[in-house]
Design a protein around this motif. Structure first.
Motif, PDB file in Angstrom:
ATOM      1  N   LEU A 183      41.812  72.928   7.496  1.00  0.00           N
ATOM      2  CA  LEU A 183      43.186  72.429   7.362  1.00  0.00           C
ATOM      3  C   LEU A 183      43.983  72.624   8.658  1.00  0.00           C
ATOM      4  N   ALA A 184      43.340  73.210   9.656  1.00  0.00           N
ATOM      5  CA  ALA A 184      43.999  73.428  10.950  1.00  0.00           C
ATOM      6  C   ALA A 184      44.228  72.070  11.619  1.00  0.00           C
ATOM      7  N   PRO A 185      45.278  71.929  12.435  1.00  0.00           N
ATOM      8  CA  PRO A 185      46.226  72.979  12.859  1.00  0.00           C
ATOM      9  C   PRO A 185      47.392  73.171  11.875  1.00  0.00           C
ATOM     10  N   TYR A 186      47.381  72.505  10.735  1.00  0.00           N
ATOM     11  CA  TYR A 186      48.549  72.543   9.846  1.00  0.00           C
ATOM     12  C   TYR A 186      48.573  73.813   9.004  1.00  0.00           C
ATOM     13  N   MET A 187      47.361  74.341   8.688  1.00  0.00           N
ATOM     14  CA  MET A 187      47.258  75.636   8.024  1.00  0.00           C
ATOM     15  C   MET A 187      45.977  76.280   8.555  1.00  0.00           C
ATOM     16  N   SER A 188      46.126  77.463   9.140  1.00  0.00           N
ATOM     17  CA  SER A 188      45.001  78.062   9.850  1.00  0.00           C
ATOM     18  C   SER A 188      44.026  78.773   8.914  1.00  0.00           C
ATOM     19  N   ALA A 189      42.815  79.015   9.422  1.00  0.00           N
ATOM     20  CA  ALA A 189      41.823  79.793   8.687  1.00  0.00           C
ATOM     21  C   ALA A 189      42.376  81.188   8.387  1.00  0.00           C
ATOM     22  N   GLU A 190      43.117  81.746   9.344  1.00  0.00           N
ATOM     23  CA  GLU A 190      43.667  83.096   9.133  1.00  0.00           C
ATOM     24  C   GLU A 190      44.631  83.108   7.936  1.00  0.00           C
ATOM     25  N   THR A 191      45.491  82.100   7.861  1.00  0.00           N
ATOM     26  CA  THR A 191      46.412  82.008   6.714  1.00  0.00           C
ATOM     27  C   THR A 191      45.635  81.889   5.415  1.00  0.00           C
TER      28      THR A 191
END
Ligand code: ZN
Length: 200
Positions: free
Chosen positions: A15-23
């Motif tokens: 989903l990056a860059p809109y929602m990161s793996a870290e999130t």
């Protein structure tokens, strides 16, 4: 029925860059998991053990706040993961859903503006929603783990505006997160599916 943490149906980094793996790692693996674990502890002995998740949410509202908060958040997050997909969002919607938005909200642009506004004006933690109430679509917002189920409505789309959903990627820029959610993340096919079920 005990609560279970569902797997994401897409890779954490997709989903990056809109929602990161870290999130997603924190949000799914830690926050959602905590709602599941705490919910199961509170479900035990509540008298609602055999019920569907929707009935646990409705049945604990106003009477068992601990269970309600965790069951509500479990319900909200199960759908939240499905309300997103890689390369989602934008204004190309399934035809029947688009027609319903045009009829009940006015237009896609009006939906977009009102949905983002609901998320921006939800003071503190909570959710903004597109829900079916009395057969019609409505924009709603709720605090904390609450959702439209306890307001006589059925959610078909929701965006999590708890800081845990956007702080790593957007810091305090909640409006930018909401715009990215609508423009790049929404899984409109899943919204259409929930709309069909809610209006059947
Ligand atoms: Zn969340």
């Amino acid at each position: 029925m005990a609560f279970e943490l569902p797997e994401l149906t897409y890779p954490y980094d997709s989903l990056a860059p809109y929602m990161s793996a870290e999130t997603l790692e924190f949000h799914h693996d830690k926050h959602h998991k905590a709602y599941v674990d705490n919910g199961n502890k509170l479900l035990d002995g509540s008298g609602l053990e055999g019920k569907s998740l929707e009935d646990v949410v409705r049945g604990s509202h106003g009477t068992n706040p601990g269970l309600f908060n965790n069951a509500g958040q479990h319900y909200n997050h199960i759908h939240f993961w499905n309300w997103m997909k890689p390369e989602g969002g934008g204004k190309t919607l399934p035809g029947k859903l688009e027609a319903a938005i045009n009829a009940d909200i006015g237009s896609f642009d009006e939906f977009r503006g009102k949905f983002i506004e609901a998320g921006m004006t939800q003071f503190g933690s909570g959710w903004c929603w597109l829900a079916v109430k009395g057969g019609k679509l409505e924009i709603m917002k709720t605090p904390n783990g609450e959702n439209p189920l306890v307001h006589g409505a059925t959610p078909i789309l929701g965006c999590d505006v708890w800081e845990h959903s956007y702080y790593i990627d957007y810091r305090n820029r909640r409006p930018d997160y909401l715009a990215a959610f609508v423009d790049h993340l929404i899984n409109w096919e899943y919204v259409e599916q929930m709309h069909e079920q809610a209006t059947a």
